[in-house]
Scaffold this active site. Sequence first.
Site, PDB file in Angstrom:
ATOM      1  N   ALA A  55       0.838  -1.203   0.000  1.00 42.55           N
ATOM      2  CA  ALA A  55       0.000   0.000   0.000  1.00 42.55           C
ATOM      3  C   ALA A  55       0.871   1.250   0.000  1.00 42.55           C
ATOM      4  O   ALA A  55       0.586   2.217  -0.714  1.00 42.55           O
ATOM      5  CB  ALA A  55      -0.930   0.006   1.209  1.00 42.55           C
TER       6      ALA A  55
ATOM      7  N   ARG B  77      -7.688   6.366  -2.634  1.00 37.73           N
ATOM      8  CA  ARG B  77      -7.109   7.464  -1.871  1.00 37.73           C
ATOM      9  C   ARG B  77      -7.543   8.826  -2.416  1.00 37.73           C
ATOM     10  O   ARG B  77      -7.162   9.843  -1.917  1.00 37.73           O
ATOM     11  CB  ARG B  77      -5.589   7.290  -1.968  1.00 37.73           C
ATOM     12  CG  ARG B  77      -4.770   8.106  -1.019  1.00 37.73           C
ATOM     13  CD  ARG B  77      -3.445   7.413  -0.876  1.00 37.73           C
ATOM     14  NE  ARG B  77      -2.356   8.241  -0.528  1.00 37.73           N
ATOM     15  CZ  ARG B  77      -1.406   8.635  -1.363  1.00 37.73           C
ATOM     16  NH1 ARG B  77      -1.457   8.297  -2.642  1.00 37.73           N
ATOM     17  NH2 ARG B  77      -0.405   9.345  -0.949  1.00 37.73           N
TER      18      ARG B  77
HETATM   19 FE1  CFM Z   1       2.446  11.227   3.820  1.00 34.98          FE
HETATM   20 FE2  CFM Z   1       1.408   8.959   3.851  1.00 34.98          FE
HETATM   21 FE3  CFM Z   1       0.224  11.069   2.650  1.00 34.98          FE
HETATM   22 FE4  CFM Z   1       0.501  11.033   5.266  1.00 34.98          FE
HETATM   23 FE5  CFM Z   1      -1.829   9.801   5.276  1.00 34.98          FE
HETATM   24 FE6  CFM Z   1      -0.996   7.739   3.880  1.00 34.98          FE
HETATM   25 FE7  CFM Z   1      -2.198   9.832   2.658  1.00 34.98          FE
HETATM   26 MO1  CFM Z   1      -3.558   8.186   4.140  1.00 34.98          MO
HETATM   27  S1  CFM Z   1       2.265   9.928   5.548  1.00 34.98           S
HETATM   28  S2  CFM Z   1       0.765  12.638   3.939  1.00 34.98           S
HETATM   29  S3  CFM Z   1      -0.922  11.225   6.788  1.00 34.98           S
HETATM   30  S4  CFM Z   1       1.976   9.935   2.135  1.00 34.98           S
HETATM   31  S5  CFM Z   1      -1.957   7.735   5.731  1.00 34.98           S
HETATM   32  S6  CFM Z   1       0.953   6.814   3.669  1.00 34.98           S
HETATM   33  S7  CFM Z   1      -2.361   7.760   2.251  1.00 34.98           S
HETATM   34  S8  CFM Z   1      -3.511  10.448   4.163  1.00 34.98           S
HETATM   35  S9  CFM Z   1      -1.418  11.321   1.271  1.00 34.98           S
END
Ligand code: CFM
Length: 541
Positions: free
Chosen positions: A63, A94
């Site tokens: 993921a 997402r």
């Molecule tokens: Fe960075 Fe992430 Fe994201 Fe995140 Fe997230 Fe995520 Fe997301 Mo869900 S750390 S900012 S707080 S990439 S959990 S793995 S998918 S919101 S865009």
Amino acid sequence: METVVNSTELKQELVAAYPNKVARKRAKSIVVNQVTGESEVPEILSNARTIPGIITMRGCSYAGCKGVVLGPTRDILQITHGPIGCGFYSWLTRRNQTRPPTDDSPNYMPYAMSTDLQEENIIFGGEKKLRLAIDEAVALFHPKAIGIFSTCPVGLIGDDVHAVARDMEEKYPGINIFGFSCEGYKGVSQSAGHHVANNKVFTDVVGTSDMKKKGSYKVNLLGEYNIGGDAFEIDRIFENCGVTLHATFSGNSTYEEFASAHNVDLNTVMCHRSINYLAGMMQTKYGIPWFKVNFIGAEASAKSMRKIAQYFGDEKLVAQTEAFVTKELAKVELVLEKIKRRTEGKTAMLFVGGSRAHHYQELFKELGMKTVAAGYEFAHRDDYEGRKVLPSIKVDADSRNIEELDVKADPKDYAPRKTPQELAALEKAGLRFGDYEGMMPTMDNNTLVIDDLNHHEMEKLIEQYKPDVFCAGVKEKYVVQKYGVPLKQLHSYDYSGPYAGFVGAINFYRDIDRMVNSRVWSLVVPPWQSEPELRATYVVG
Ligand code: CFM
């Protein structure tokens, strides 16, 4: 409104329900925040295995690699090598958006491509099926690049996706084909998948094209994934300030932009957790400095653009940036003024991901709201305590599982963008290169910081603090709402957004105002108050 809670006592209560060994481990991940001296904060246990039996908020390595880092780019054809469910689940759930320049520009995001492994392939191997899938993908789409993403069974049966990628690249010269060893079980969470993705994009993509964009001030934005259209708003801001955004990793991006991303003078990092590796490696190999920015929050967005202008130090750029952000901040202030009267003094909790639990506190601050508890799902100590603790982080077997690349300065392409004297002068003026202060130093004393929160702990937090809004994801949403507390999804934004930049801040204020001031939540009667509940007791021996 704020309920006064003794967070130290609450911590004891949270762990009291666990068997001793589990309680000891969880106690290290539940921290009562105390900021002392030079932003010193207590140590928090994070990026450690979830205890079996606890239902975690975390996701898997696949993921993190396919869904998170590579998913938002539109023209790398992405094949999930594995069962169909993995591919389907990571397919646009997402809400990462993209905007191809013309209707016939390549965009593979509307497709979910998978080798659809069956029992037979698990027994006899799936490489043949993967080769056929690549043949089919090339025949149908003629992509510039193909990424192959490994799921758990691929690692278990020993399919070699890298060998297949090499063979197929020979068969189709001119197409860049690369595989990711991001089997779901690698590491302890999706965080491992981010690292795997960073490594491969760095070794196989960045530096392979010399495409240059027009403009005098060229910047990449790392760790922004265009959820709910965030990157479109950030693009607008860069454009109006006169800064060329070369590549965003990876919101609204293309393969070509990744491949030529070494042709910039600055890397800015938004989500530190998911992409700090790439920023560090590009600095070593190409001499491109990086610093942390944040486009969540109107003030934070203004500050980030001012920092970028300051880095280039051109008077015209500084003036243009200043004029634009001042105009935008005034627009935001007009809206905030009315809303803040209704949100001031209310409380929020944020348990999400690896960076948003920090970034979104900015927006709550602007609304006059207090964050009483926060935590990440899969962040590391540096995201909590700041990068200054990096040297003291112990490497365990799970982290050792993910390759650390040995990067050196490129003999041809290494060119320091600033002299050491220039960098020192900028640091003196307040820029912090290659640094992230972390979430905890910015939080109030006695707030609770909890890593890898679970449902038991979440329910206790709600009972005690009675927050006005809880921020998390869809897995938490309905339990929280049955408690009569509105939940804002900070992953998908509940079909709203963008929340980044100035336009995003206004959207967020309005959405939160509606949530925390709606009377409907006080009318909710949780089903467990009227329906029977099954109970059990844990007995040792
Ligand atoms: Fe960075 Fe992430 Fe994201 Fe995140 Fe997230 Fe995520 Fe997301 Mo869900 S750390 S900012 S707080 S990439 S959990 S793995 S998918 S919101 S865009």
